[in-house]
Each structure stands twice: as C-alpha cells, then as structure tokens.
Write a protein that holds these residues in place. Structure first.
Motif, PDB file in Angstrom:
ATOM      1  N   ARG A  10       0.708  -1.306   0.075  1.00  0.00           N
ATOM      2  CA  ARG A  10       0.028  -0.041  -0.028  1.00  0.00           C
ATOM      3  C   ARG A  10       0.856   1.241  -0.122  1.00  0.00           C
ATOM      4  O   ARG A  10       0.493   2.113  -0.416  1.00  0.00           O
ATOM      5  CB  ARG A  10      -0.895   0.035   1.289  1.00  0.00           C
ATOM      6  CG  ARG A  10      -1.953  -1.003   1.161  1.00  0.00           C
ATOM      7  CD  ARG A  10      -3.312  -0.621   0.675  1.00  0.00           C
ATOM      8  NE  ARG A  10      -4.538  -1.667   0.727  1.00  0.00           N
ATOM      9  CZ  ARG A  10      -4.889  -2.510  -0.247  1.00  0.00           C
ATOM     10  NH1 ARG A  10      -4.304  -2.005  -1.466  1.00  0.00           N
ATOM     11  NH2 ARG A  10      -5.563  -3.245  -0.265  1.00  0.00           N
TER      12      ARG A  10
ATOM     13  N   GLU B 284      -4.379  -1.845  -5.858  1.00  0.00           N
ATOM     14  CA  GLU B 284      -3.420  -0.834  -6.106  1.00  0.00           C
ATOM     15  C   GLU B 284      -2.907  -0.647  -7.673  1.00  0.00           C
ATOM     16  O   GLU B 284      -3.342  -1.449  -8.404  1.00  0.00           O
ATOM     17  CB  GLU B 284      -1.903  -1.147  -5.428  1.00  0.00           C
ATOM     18  CG  GLU B 284      -2.129  -1.037  -3.809  1.00  0.00           C
ATOM     19  CD  GLU B 284      -2.553   0.059  -3.188  1.00  0.00           C
ATOM     20  OE1 GLU B 284      -1.921   1.301  -3.796  1.00  0.00           O
ATOM     21  OE2 GLU B 284      -3.310   0.359  -2.164  1.00  0.00           O
TER      22      GLU B 284
ATOM     23  N   GLU C  19      -9.874  -6.309   1.827  1.00  0.00           N
ATOM     24  CA  GLU C  19     -10.351  -4.817   1.928  1.00  0.00           C
ATOM     25  C   GLU C  19     -10.651  -4.339   0.818  1.00  0.00           C
ATOM     26  O   GLU C  19     -11.327  -3.169   0.804  1.00  0.00           O
ATOM     27  CB  GLU C  19      -9.112  -4.155   3.007  1.00  0.00           C
ATOM     28  CG  GLU C  19      -7.772  -3.952   2.250  1.00  0.00           C
ATOM     29  CD  GLU C  19      -6.740  -3.163   3.131  1.00  0.00           C
ATOM     30  OE1 GLU C  19      -7.266  -2.925   4.275  1.00  0.00           O
ATOM     31  OE2 GLU C  19      -5.749  -3.011   2.625  1.00  0.00           O
ATOM     32  N   MET C  20     -10.452  -4.600  -0.397  1.00  0.00           N
ATOM     33  CA  MET C  20     -10.764  -4.023  -1.672  1.00  0.00           C
ATOM     34  C   MET C  20     -12.203  -4.419  -2.067  1.00  0.00           C
ATOM     35  O   MET C  20     -12.795  -4.099  -3.186  1.00  0.00           O
ATOM     36  CB  MET C  20      -9.702  -4.261  -2.703  1.00  0.00           C
ATOM     37  CG  MET C  20      -8.595  -3.437  -2.704  1.00  0.00           C
ATOM     38  SD  MET C  20      -9.068  -1.628  -3.306  1.00  0.00           S
ATOM     39  CE  MET C  20      -7.426  -0.888  -2.800  1.00  0.00           C
TER      40      MET C  20
ATOM     41  N   SER D  24      -7.430  -5.219   8.314  1.00  0.00           N
ATOM     42  CA  SER D  24      -7.121  -4.062   7.188  1.00  0.00           C
ATOM     43  C   SER D  24      -5.944  -3.314   7.514  1.00  0.00           C
ATOM     44  O   SER D  24      -5.771  -2.726   8.587  1.00  0.00           O
ATOM     45  CB  SER D  24      -8.311  -3.322   7.182  1.00  0.00           C
ATOM     46  OG  SER D  24      -8.033  -2.103   6.466  1.00  0.00           O
TER      47      SER D  24
ATOM     48  N   GLU E  77      -5.265  -0.647   5.957  1.00  0.00           N
ATOM     49  CA  GLU E  77      -5.454   0.879   5.545  1.00  0.00           C
ATOM     50  C   GLU E  77      -6.050   1.343   6.893  1.00  0.00           C
ATOM     51  O   GLU E  77      -5.680   2.445   6.814  1.00  0.00           O
ATOM     52  CB  GLU E  77      -6.479   0.618   4.575  1.00  0.00           C
ATOM     53  CG  GLU E  77      -6.902   2.102   3.967  1.00  0.00           C
ATOM     54  CD  GLU E  77      -6.116   2.463   2.973  1.00  0.00           C
ATOM     55  OE1 GLU E  77      -5.054   1.904   2.522  1.00  0.00           O
ATOM     56  OE2 GLU E  77      -6.100   3.818   2.547  1.00  0.00           O
ATOM     57  N   TYR E  78      -6.782   0.804   7.654  1.00  0.00           N
ATOM     58  CA  TYR E  78      -7.605   1.096   8.718  1.00  0.00           C
ATOM     59  C   TYR E  78      -7.014   0.657  10.003  1.00  0.00           C
ATOM     60  O   TYR E  78      -7.391   1.045  11.423  1.00  0.00           O
ATOM     61  CB  TYR E  78      -8.998   0.879   8.658  1.00  0.00           C
ATOM     62  CG  TYR E  78      -9.655   1.601   7.385  1.00  0.00           C
ATOM     63  CD1 TYR E  78      -9.629   3.082   7.360  1.00  0.00           C
ATOM     64  CD2 TYR E  78     -10.050   0.947   6.471  1.00  0.00           C
ATOM     65  CE1 TYR E  78     -10.444   3.911   6.347  1.00  0.00           C
ATOM     66  CE2 TYR E  78     -10.589   1.744   5.260  1.00  0.00           C
ATOM     67  CZ  TYR E  78     -10.813   3.074   5.311  1.00  0.00           C
ATOM     68  OH  TYR E  78     -11.464   3.670   4.108  1.00  0.00           O
TER      69      TYR E  78
ATOM     70  N   HIS F 200     -16.594  -2.683  -0.527  1.00  0.00           N
ATOM     71  CA  HIS F 200     -15.445  -2.051  -0.830  1.00  0.00           C
ATOM     72  C   HIS F 200     -14.947  -1.056   0.199  1.00  0.00           C
ATOM     73  O   HIS F 200     -15.354   0.063   0.307  1.00  0.00           O
ATOM     74  CB  HIS F 200     -15.837  -1.382  -2.210  1.00  0.00           C
ATOM     75  CG  HIS F 200     -16.349  -2.170  -3.230  1.00  0.00           C
ATOM     76  ND1 HIS F 200     -15.385  -3.028  -3.953  1.00  0.00           N
ATOM     77  CD2 HIS F 200     -17.578  -2.016  -3.856  1.00  0.00           C
ATOM     78  CE1 HIS F 200     -16.070  -3.657  -4.850  1.00  0.00           C
ATOM     79  NE2 HIS F 200     -17.392  -3.238  -4.995  1.00  0.00           N
ATOM     80  N   TYR F 201     -14.111  -1.604   0.849  1.00  0.00           N
ATOM     81  CA  TYR F 201     -13.796  -1.015   2.448  1.00  0.00           C
ATOM     82  C   TYR F 201     -12.606   0.162   1.907  1.00  0.00           C
ATOM     83  O   TYR F 201     -12.426   1.277   2.447  1.00  0.00           O
ATOM     84  CB  TYR F 201     -13.202  -1.627   3.242  1.00  0.00           C
ATOM     85  CG  TYR F 201     -12.858  -1.491   4.751  1.00  0.00           C
ATOM     86  CD1 TYR F 201     -14.142  -0.812   5.197  1.00  0.00           C
ATOM     87  CD2 TYR F 201     -12.169  -1.902   5.570  1.00  0.00           C
ATOM     88  CE1 TYR F 201     -14.216  -0.690   6.610  1.00  0.00           C
ATOM     89  CE2 TYR F 201     -12.129  -1.632   6.815  1.00  0.00           C
ATOM     90  CZ  TYR F 201     -13.216  -0.877   7.460  1.00  0.00           C
ATOM     91  OH  TYR F 201     -12.994  -0.522   8.587  1.00  0.00           O
ATOM     92  N   VAL F 202     -11.872  -0.226   0.942  1.00  0.00           N
ATOM     93  CA  VAL F 202     -10.782   0.791   0.558  1.00  0.00           C
ATOM     94  C   VAL F 202     -10.923   1.112  -1.033  1.00  0.00           C
ATOM     95  O   VAL F 202     -11.144   0.264  -1.566  1.00  0.00           O
ATOM     96  CB  VAL F 202      -9.290  -0.013   0.761  1.00  0.00           C
ATOM     97  CG1 VAL F 202      -8.221   0.727   0.264  1.00  0.00           C
ATOM     98  CG2 VAL F 202      -8.943  -0.468   2.306  1.00  0.00           C
ATOM     99  N   ASP F 203     -10.665   2.226  -1.019  1.00  0.00           N
ATOM    100  CA  ASP F 203     -10.712   2.734  -2.452  1.00  0.00           C
ATOM    101  C   ASP F 203     -12.113   2.736  -3.068  1.00  0.00           C
ATOM    102  O   ASP F 203     -11.903   1.902  -4.164  1.00  0.00           O
ATOM    103  CB  ASP F 203      -9.550   2.435  -3.121  1.00  0.00           C
ATOM    104  CG  ASP F 203      -9.311   3.251  -4.498  1.00  0.00           C
ATOM    105  OD1 ASP F 203      -9.893   4.288  -4.654  1.00  0.00           O
ATOM    106  OD2 ASP F 203      -8.890   2.527  -5.333  1.00  0.00           O
TER     107      ASP F 203
END
Ligand SMILES: [Zn+2]
Lengths: 89, 998
Positions: free
Chosen positions: B656, B814, B856-857, B945, B947-948, B987-990
């Motif tokens: 990431r 990504e 996470e996507m 995740s 990201e979070y 869709h948790y990320v982006d």
C-alpha cells in the motif's frame, strides 16, 4: 477398474478418464426461448438408468478428447466407444 | 526349549538353521522354513487364542489362508500389525507375536465367563440384547463390547514401512501354483505367452507338496520343482510366491498383494514391505485349489481338533507332528492319506470313517500298514478344555440319525475331513454364476462372465490325471489364441491312487441329554443352535441368516464354514442346497493391509506437489509455505521472530505504501487461438467480448449452466486471433475441461483451439504506488506511462534480453502490473525485480498479504465463488450482459436467483474494532435467540485491514443490499465467540477504484 477403448488413443485404464454424464442430453441453442421445464430438464433432470447407457467421458490424462461410451451401468460392460462428432446408430 | 514334536527327518524346513521367537512373552525355537504356526506346534503349543464371542480356548485348525483361529498380533522391527494368521506368517529370527481376544491372558481370561453365560448370547444377540435400555449403551454395552471384541490392535504410530503399487499387463494370469496352475503355465509359456503365475504360499506346488503321487517317473513334488525352475528361466514368465490374488474386478483387472518383506526380520533398504499389483490380463486361469471341509461335532473347536489336510501338511512340509495319539475322523479317503503319513513316521492313528464299508486303493494301503479303522463311527464330542484329551465316539446308524453306545477313547488330536470345497471366490467375484455339483456337495464355477476359466480342484476335479490333462490343454489353447504359436507339450504319465466316493455326511447328531456346542463358523463363534434359532425366528434368505448369526462374516470369510452352514439351512428348511444358494463372495479374498492399498500415496505424496520456478528463491528467503491446491506457495516471508500476522501485515502495508512483488505463477493460464476465439469467450463469459481490442485485457466471470459462478479471471487479446486466459489456481483444470467440452461437443463449428500454458509461463505481480517507477526501470525501452500502458492494457517488453508479457491488471486494488516470462526465465525475472526494486523498498509478499489486500478492496476469490453464489451475490451483476446469451444465463431467471432479498456480499467490521471474526462465523440478528438461531449469512473471508488498522471481513448476507449500517452478531460456536458487528460496504478501501487507474 474399467478398460476403455479411446477412439483416438486405443485401450487405456479408467484412471486416465473422467466421467462427464449422460451423452444424450442436448444443450438448447443459444438465443432461443426456452421454457422453464425444458431448461430444468437440460440442467438438472437425469434418469438413473439400469442397463445400456450412452455417456460422456473425457480422456483427461491422454488426448483430452471428449468421447462417448456405450456402457451397461449394471455390469460395466462397454459395448462401443465413439468420437465426439460420431453419430451413434 | 526343545522342539518335542519335530520329527528327525522329513519335511522341507532347514533343521540346521534354528530361529528363536517369542509368543506371549515366552521364548521358543523353530527352524528356517517354518511358519509361526508350525514352529509353535513343533513346541507342542496348541493354545493360541480365544474365540470371538465366548472366549473359548482356540488352537490351530488349518495350515494357510483357511485358518479361522490362529490370528495374532505381530511385532516386527518396532512395528505392530494385527490380524495376522499364524499359519501364514513365516518365522524369522526375533519374531514376536501375541494372542488376541484374551485379556488378561490366553490361559485365564475374563471373557471365558461368557462361555458359562452362553445362554444369554444366542444368535442375533447384538440386535436383541443391546437395544435396550438405551442408556445402557454408552455406559455398559459399548465398553463391554470394545473390551471383549476385536482381532488385535492397530498401531497408532506412523507406519515407516513403504508400500508400492505396480501396474502390469499379461496374456495369462494364473492364480495358484498347484498341479493345474503349473501345467497350464508350462503349456502356455511354451507357446510364448506373457504369463504371471501367482502363489500365495512361500513354496510353489500346492497339493503336490503333500500328496503321494508320481508324475512322469518323478514324485509330484520333484516334478513341481522342475517345472518352476524352468518357468523361472523363461523371459516371458513372471513367477511370484507370497503373492495372493485377492480381487477380481471389472474388465479382467485383478489385484494381487505381494508380501515382499513380511518373512524377514526387517525390510531391506529400498524394498517395500508389500507390493500391490494391478494386473490386466487377457485371460485368467483360476487354479486356486480347494479347502478341506470340517465335519461338525460336539466341542469341535477344542484346540487339537484340526483339518486332516492341515495335519498332513504340518507333517510333510514342516516335519511336525500335531499329536502322538491322533484320531482321524473322516467321511472320505483323504483322512486315510493323513493316517498313512502318521503311520510312516511311527505314530499309530485310529481312523473313524462314517462310511459302512468303503473300498479303495488308499484304504487298502492303510489296512496293509496295520492302521486301526472303525467304520460307521463318528466323533460325538471332543473332551478336554484347553487341549483335546480324549474323544467320545459312537457308531452311527445307516440313516445317520441314531448313535450307538458312547465310548471314550484317548487321543491328543482329532484330524477331521469332511471332503473338499473348491475355492471359487475369484470366479464368483468376476461375475461367474456358480452351480452346485451334487457329486461333491459343493459349488463350482458355471458360465464364465469375463475371460476366466477355472481348473483342477477349484473346478471340483479331484483326480490329478484329469487335472493335468485339462490344464495342459487349457494353457495350450488359450495361449495359442493369443500368440498364434502351437508348441506341443507332452502330457506326462500320472500315478495316483484311486479313491472311493465320499459320504454326504457333515454333522454328528447330539446324543440324548447333551447340548454340546457344535460350531459351524469357528472365527465368529456361530454354532448349529444359532442357525436353528435364526430359522425359528423366521429368517429364510441365506443372506439374512448370515447377517443375523454373523455366519461367514469374520475375516476368514467363512472359508471353512460356508458350506456346512448351507447344509444346515437346507436340511432344516427341507430344501436342496442349490435352492438355498450361497452368499456373495466379495473381494478381498484374504485381509489386505491398509498400507498396501494406500501404497505410496501417503502424506505429502497423496497429491503431486507443484512448485513455481521461483521456489528455491522463496525457500532461501525464509518463505513459510502453504498448500494452494497442488501448489506450494509462500504464505509470508518470515523476518526474525515474526509470526504470520505480523509478517503478512508488514508485507501488505508495504504494497500500500511502496511496492511489493508476488509469485502468481500458479494462476491457471489457457492459450486460446482461432478465428472464433472471441465468439467462444463471448459465450463462456457473462460480459461482452466481441469488441475487445488487441493489446487489451478484460475481467470476466464464467458460470456453470445452473447459473452458479464457476470462475473468474482476466483474458487478454494478444493478437487478432490469439487470447491469453487466466483462471484461479484452484479451477485451472476444470476451466480447461469446460472449454473443451463446449468446443468438442456443443459448438464444434467454432474454429478455436485451447491449450493449458500454466506451466509454460512464470508470473510476478508487481503492486503498489511505486510499481510504475519500478516497471520503467525494468523495461527502460518501453513506454509504461499511464498513457502508454493504461489500466487493463497489455504490451510485450524486453526484460534484460528476455521476452516478457506485461499486463496492467490488479488484484490488490493498487496500481499494479503482472509480468510473465517463459518459465525457464522465471527465477531470472524474479531476481531482477528484487534487485531493481531495492531503491523502491520492494518486499516480496505471500498469499496472506495477497488475501488481505483483496479482502479490504472487496475483490471476490474462492471463498466467495464457492459453488453456491451467482454474479449478483458477488456484486458482479454489472458484468452480466443483458444483450447476448452465454453459458448459464437462462438459469439466472430462476425465482430464487431474482428474489428481492437475495444474498449479497457485504463488509463486516467488529464494533470494538479489535476482535478478529473467525471465517465461517454465522451472522445472526439476536445472539440470545433459542437454537437453531436463524442464520442470515456467513463470514467468507477475514483480514486485518492495513489501511484502517482494524479487523475487516467479507460476508455473504441475506438481503445484503439493504443491510448496510445494520448491527448484527457474528457467532462462531467452534471458536466460542460472539462478536457484535456492523455491516458496511464490501469495498472498504478505495471504493471508487481510483488507485488502479492512477
Ligand atoms: Zn484418447
């Protein structure tokens, strides 16, 4: 273990093949209106016949060809084998 | 300890070579060439076990596969094996064996109390007694049965022995090396046929080893030796001893178990313990001989009562006397042959013959030797508990119903012969409908079903002369058919003594006032009275009687009991035996070790292991591997003391923030070529494919005809008529078969070829915000800018002189690329990526980080495409074309698939943002609801995740579309967890997918 005469390769052991179901089933043509009943018959409904049966097998560890086998489901006797495009008389 | 019952000369054992062994903890000596049984008998040991139900003392009854009693637990080279017949186990130095079924010891055991309680253990006692009260089952019945039953204990250790499988083809397979096997093999071998001759015993020759006959001026035994020696020199003949053909399957496939090492103290290096042969034979000659039948009388299970043929074989092959005061009880001439052998070694037997006045050459010889013979006499009951001490005998009336005055005579063994039963198991297994042969009171093979023929005693032919003539002829004719050669073999002269007709007598009536147990099935303790009860209670079919009484259901499969059982049923039912019919013979003929059946397919070898070309790099760089289908893939690359959680988090985070590289060689790849390739894709995938330009990739979903998602992946148009399809690792083989099915059978008019190229290409996924910078350095001559190689673009490039395919596709969400090179350059590619990527802080990442990134996507994978979901469930309905038809489209109209509250993928976050949700947990509305708590959905995949920095899961949830924002509970009874959760978007990320296009 069955001994299957592949019309392309000759006699091979069953371990080289995988079973593919009833060979008499015909897929409805693309883009054609099909009733629920017709479609269910194609996808799900099969007879479990005792006796002579035409079935599909794939020579998966050989020539990879799908073939048709006429086999007795009770005795395992194999009468004839056919190439995919061969007409079964 | 001396071998008191070993005679000084005679037999085929090597007296010069003494072997020590232990039985039930006590040390004994035997000779090279002994079996455990013959060595124990040489030492006067007759008590070897306890019976199955009543725990009565049991000795030796037979001499080979027919043995019902002498089943032992064997200890060999640190291993133990149950269910070994002492009559088959060859002696070796240091052998150890123990009795089974006798706790605490063979001489005194608690189970023997059953014997005094036998009134409570009649036929069907399992069905009757243990049915009620229900609560007794766990507390009393089951522990009781477990303690008392069984034929030894299976080892719980890993078996370090090796077992092999072998596939073999031959013209003639010959089962049994007795006179008919040898004669047919010899004749066929002379015609050049490819032959396998199998003998289950260590010595070849079968009955010729023990019978007093001459063949062509030689003794039968010498003739057999000569034939075997010659066969062994012939290149077209395989001769195998210690090899039991135990199963006759479809299309003339037979399976043989070869005991390679059981007769040795330990298995030789590089040798297997057993070898299982799968033999496909053009013709099968069954020369499996016959097994002597017992006559049923009181206490006929007492140690010291045995088959007369067994007594003869112990004497003639092993040089062992089974007793010094033998009583021979017979209804035919075979008993006399045994008596004559005893007499030759200075022992005086007494013969009781049920016949009134039989006359034959054999009987004349016995008379001439001065053997004492009592005609119209029977053994009423054996006397003695742990060993025969005497016998109650009596004369019997001509109608065989009345016994005369009972006398008691001293004896130390009773050798019984009730005539012979052909061994028809293999013929019957092949599908041969057997027929009853009146003259011998037994079944013989009838019409052949497969290419099999049964010869000699197995076919009910007991004359050596006739056996040899028919066998030479059969061997010659069958081989001639195959080899077209006709080398005549002269049939030798036979000298054998003529025998007289046997007496159709098989069961001695009970004397008044006595109720001796008269056993039919010795291994399962089934007595005459049990079968009588079964019939009285209304069982009629022999198959039902068998199951109710367990007659013939032990590991010896009723080799000595079947026919007597049938005789009894037919007598009571007043039917003839063929009308009663015999039970079905099923393989295996003798017990086969599980190890031999499994062969080398154990542990890691149960499936092939596939490794990518970069495998050794992964190994060198501390990859922890995981099984992915048949592939081994790096799960994460361990640094220091990192665990899986820490390592995968680090790797995912680096993707990431910087760039990571993942080995994606395992993805299925299919090369598709032909003018109709686009049309095929258009029919196979749910979305439109006809307008995909050259140099572009597209994501596609394919369905089964029932509408369920089969697989997903990207397919790239390499050139006008050339496409490169990728599949998931797990579905690669199925997708290829799927395409072949439609091309060959459904739409043969499509001009397309497909071939698997999974192994031809090595793949590396380069993912992360710095991936383009890295790619530019790897391919300085290519324009990999966002314009030069846009999202879902494809180009070919030059990777330091190696031709590479570059795809701009992303699984991680990504900015990412996938580079493929020919497999041989896989490692080169990988090392270059790592080397050049150093300045961008590249790290390799494994499947665990890969999962985290895709979860996470909200990208679906095998845990969502689990064979139960349709495109809508995976939020893929946007890829389903409304215009064109495709495989499975019609099924999507099914009412369940278009229901308003259809299940759908959602994201799940624990309210505490701490507790990871176990995969497989159920989502429920109310965690306190009574069971069964209505299930709304299940957690398909979980990650942390990066990201979070909190746990995140995907779930397939009923009415998922309308559930976003709801609070539910994730319950995992397996992990004993109840976690309050919130439903969010998958869709948790982006969520807009901007990164992949950046
Ligand atoms: Zn083939």
């Amino acid at each position: 273990m069955l001994y299957i005469n592949c019309p392309h390769c000759g006699i091979r052991s069953q371990i080289e093949f995988s079973y593919g179901g009833d060979a008499s089933v015909k897929r409805p043509e693309l883009n054609k209106e099909v009733s629920d009943q017709e479609w269910d018959d194609f996808v799900y409904n099969r007879k479990s016949l005792r006796g002579k049966h035409l079935e599909l097998w794939q020579h998966i560890s050989g020539c990879r060809q799908w073939i048709k086998i006429e086999r007795d489901t009770a005795t395992h006797e194999i009468f004839r084998t056919f190439k995919a495009d061969e007409e079964v008389a | 300890m001396t071998q008191a019952f070993r005679i000084d000369n005679g037999g085929l054992v090597n007296r010069e070579k003494k072997l020590s062994f232990k039985f039930n903890g006590k040390t004994y000596f035997g000779c090279e060439g002994d079996t455990l049984a013959s060595a124990l008998l040489a030492n006067g040991v007759h008590l070897v076990g306890r019976s199955f139900k009543y725990h009565r003392p049991r000795g030796f009854f037979g001499v080979g596969v027919d043995e019902p009693y002498a089943v032992v637990q064997l200890y060999r080279n640190g291993e133990t094996e149950p269910n070994i017949k002492a009559t088959e186990q060859e002696l070796f130095e240091g052998l150890e064996a123990k009795s089974v079924n006798c706790w605490p010891s063979v001489n005194f055991d608690i189970g023997a109390i059953n014997n005094f309680l036998k009134i409570f253990l009649p036929a069907g006692f399992y069905y009757k007694t243990f049915m009620w009260p229900k609560s007794f089952w766990y507390r009393i019945y089951e522990p009781f049965i477990r303690k008392a039953a069984g034929l030894g204990v299976a080892s719980t250790k890993h078996d370090k022995e090796r077992y092999e499988h072998k596939y073999e083809y031959c013209d003639l397979l010959i089962a049994g090396s007795g006179p008919s096997g040898l004669a047919s093999a010899y004749a066929a071998a002379k015609n050049g046929a490819k032959i396998i001759l199998a003998e289950d015993k260590p010595r070849f020759g079968g009955s010729l080893l023990t019978s007093d006959v001459n063949i062509g001026n030689q003794s039968g035994k010498d003739w057999a030796e000569g034939i075997i020696a010659e066969l062994k020199t012939m290149p077209n003949v395989v001769v195998k001893n210690r090899s039991q053909i135990f199963g006759y399957y479809d299309h003339n496939m037979l399976v043989m178990s070869e005991k390679v090492s059981d007769h040795l103290p330990s298995t030789k290096k590089y040798h297997p313990n057993k070898r299982l042969w799968y033999i496909r034979a053009k013709e099968v000659l069954i020369s499996s001989g016959s097994i002597e039948r017992p006559i049923v009388f009181g206490n006929n299970d007492t140690p010291g009562v045995m088959l007369s043929s067994a007594a003869k074989e112990y004497l003639k092959v092993y040089g062992v006397l089974v007793g010094r005061k033998p009583l021979v009880f017979t209804n035919n001439d075979s008993g006399y042959e045994t008596a004559i052998e005893f007499k030759k070694y200075g022992v005086n037997p007494i013969v009781l013959d049920t016949r009134k006045n039989p006359e034959s050459e054999i009987i004349d010889e016995a008379k001439n030797l001065g053997i004492k013979i009592k005609n119209s006499y029977v053994v009423v009951a054996a006397k003695g508990y742990k060993k025969v001490k005497s016998a109650d005998i009596a004369s019997i009336s001509e109608d065989k119903k009345q016994l005369g005055k009972i006398e008691n005579i001293q004896c130390d063994c009773i050798c019984v012969s009730g005539f012979w039963t052909p061994t028809i198991h293999l013929a019957s297994q092949s599908g041969n409908k057997t027929k009853f042969k009146e003259e011998i009171d037994a079944f013989v093979p009838g019409q052949s079903k497969q290419n099999e023929i049964t010869l000699g005693a197995a076919n009910g032919v007991f004359s050596l002369d006739e056996t040899l003539k028919t066998s030479f002829k059969a061997g010659s004719e069958l081989s001639k058919k195959i080899t077209k050669k006709n080398n005549e073999v002269a049939i030798p002269n036979v000298v054998e003594k003529k025998s007289s007709q046997h007496d159709k007598f098989w069961c001695v009536p009970l004397p008044k006032g006595k109720n001796y147990k008269r056993f039919l099935d010795f291994q399962n303790d089934v007595a005459v009275s049990d079968v009588e009860i079964a019939l009285r209670e209304g069982y009629r079919s022999i198959e039902h009687v068998k199951r109710y009484t367990t007659l013939g259901m032990a590991t010896d499969q009723g080799k000595t009991s079947n026919l007597n059982g049938l005789q009894l049923v037919s007598e009571i039912e007043n039917k003839i035996v063929p009308a009663v019919g015999h039970t079905t013979f099923r393989p295996p003929y003798t017990p086969v070790s599980i190890g031999a059946i499994v062969g080398r397919e154990v542990g890691k070898h149960s499936k092939p292991t596939r490794k990518s070309p970069m495998h050794s790099w992964h190994e060198k760089n501390n990859a922890v591997f995981v099984d992915a289908g048949v592939w081994l893939r790096p799960r994460y690359y361990k640094r220091g003391n990192e665990n899986l959680f820490e390592g995968s988090k680090r790797e995912a985070k680096n993707v990431r923030t910087n760039v990571g590289v993942c080995d994606v060689t395992t993805l299925g790849k299919i090369d598709i070529k032909g003018p109709d390739a686009a049309e095929l894709l258009n029919r196979v995938y749910t979305n439109a494919w006809l307008k995909l330009p050259v140099g572009k990739a597209r994501y596609g979903v394919m369905l089964r005809e029932d509408g369920i998602v089969m697989d997903d992946g990207t397919t790239t148009r390499i050139s006008e008529n050339h496409y490169h399809m990728t599949t998931t690792t797990a579905q690669a083989a199925n997708v290829l078969s799927h395409l072949e099915y439609y091309l060959q059978l459904v739409w043969p008019e499509l001009n397309v070829n497909v071939v698997s190229t999974t192994e031809q290409w090595a793949g590396a996924a380069i993912a992360g915000p710095k991936s383009r910078d890295l790619l530019q350095k790897l391919f300085p001559n290519s324009d990999v800018s966002n314009e030069g190689l846009p999202f879902m673009g494809y180009m070919e490039g030059d990777l330091f002189g190696v031709k590479a395919r570059i795809f701009r596709i992303s699984f991680s969400g990504e900015l990412a690329y996938e580079v493929n090179v020919e497999s041989d350059y896989g490692n080169f590619m990988w090392e270059k990526i790592i080397e050049v990527g150093k300045e961008f802080n590249i790290q390799p990442y494994g499947t665990e980080a890969l999962s985290t990134l895709r979860i996470e996507m909200g990208h679906v994978a095998g845990s969502e495409l689990d064979g139960r979901t349709i495109p809508f469930d995976n939020a893929l309905e946007g890829l389903v074309s409304k215009k064109k038809d495709f495989i499975g489209k019609r099924s999507l109209q099914r009412s369940a698939f278009i229901a308003e509250d259809r299940q759908r993928i959602v994201g799940v976050v624990p309210l505490d943002k701490q507790t990871s949700i176990p995969e497989g947990s159920h989502l429920v509305k109310d965690d306190k609801a009574p069971l069964p708590n209505p299930k709304l959905g299940h957690i398909s995949a979980s990650c942390w995740s990066v990201e979070y920095d909190n746990p995140f899961s995907l779930a397939i949830l009923k009415d998922g579309k309308n559930m976003i924002g709801q609070k539910l509970f994730a319950m995992s009874p397996l992990k004993n967890k109840v976690i309050p959760v919130e439903i969010v978007s998958s869709h948790y990320v982006d969520p807009k997918g901007e990164r992949v296009r950046s």
